[in-house]
Design an enzyme around this catalytic site. Structure first.
Site, PDB file in Angstrom:
ATOM      1  N   HIS A 126      22.954 -10.315   2.815  1.00 51.49           N
ATOM      2  CA  HIS A 126      23.729 -11.466   2.342  1.00 51.49           C
ATOM      3  C   HIS A 126      25.198 -11.065   2.138  1.00 51.49           C
ATOM      4  CE1 HIS A 126      24.280 -15.212  -0.175  1.00 51.49           C
ATOM      5  NE2 HIS A 126      25.302 -14.485  -0.599  1.00 51.49           N
ATOM      6  N   GLU A 127      25.423  -9.953   1.462  1.00 50.61           N
ATOM      7  CA  GLU A 127      26.795  -9.524   1.158  1.00 50.61           C
ATOM      8  C   GLU A 127      27.528  -9.084   2.429  1.00 50.61           C
ATOM      9  OE1 GLU A 127      27.526 -10.620  -1.526  1.00 50.61           O
ATOM     10  OE2 GLU A 127      25.641 -10.588  -2.611  1.00 50.61           O
ATOM     11  N   HIS A 130      29.024 -11.969   4.175  1.00 56.65           N
ATOM     12  CA  HIS A 130      30.296 -12.388   3.575  1.00 56.65           C
ATOM     13  C   HIS A 130      31.472 -11.669   4.243  1.00 56.65           C
ATOM     14  CE1 HIS A 130      29.515 -15.112   0.249  1.00 56.65           C
ATOM     15  NE2 HIS A 130      28.504 -14.361  -0.178  1.00 56.65           N
TER      16      HIS A 130
END
Ligand SMILES: [Zn+2]
Length: 136
Positions: A126-127, A130
């Protein structure tokens, strides 16, 4: 310093740049801001607090691990899931991998290659999204 969470879609949609040793302040602010949001947040990318740098922080069982310039080298066992994000209201469907192999620099800029599985692997994916300008 505890920073405000960025929700600007245009800013969050941009790719982050490689981090260097000049970005130590970003690491400090990520730690402080994750701590301040601990009750509803398990990870954060630098652009969520306004820095377009390739640094993430991931909460791993009571320890906050900083990853500078992380690269996912391998991923295996895809599955469909739903995630939320501090920079976003609600949840979205996404595809993740149960096992990943990640290369990154720690806070001292020492290189590591490590395998992760399950929930921790999901947070890292997820990170890392980003950093590419993808919010889930
Ligand atoms: Zn997020």
């Amino acid at each position: 310093m505890v920073k405000q969470i960025v929700k600007d879609v245009f800013f969050l949609g941009q790719k982050s740049e490689k981090a260097t040793k000049d970005d130590m302040q970003v690491i400090t602010d990520l730690k402080d801001t994750l701590k301040a949001n601990r009750d509803h947040c398990v990870g954060m990318a630098a652009n969520m607090i306004g820095y377009k740098k390739r640094i993430i922080i991931v909460s791993m069982g009571g320890m906050d691990v900083v990853m500078v310039n992380p690269v996912i080298l391998q991923k295996a066992q895809p599955y469909d899931t739903e995630e939320g994000c501090l920079s976003l209201d609600g949840v979205r469907k996404t595809k993740r991998y149960k096992k990943i192999r990640v290369q990154y620099l720690d806070e001292a800029f020492k290189q590591h290659t490590q395998e992760y599985a399950g929930y921790i692997a999901q947070i890292i994916q997820h990170e890392c999204d980003h950093l590419e300008g993808t919010v889930i």
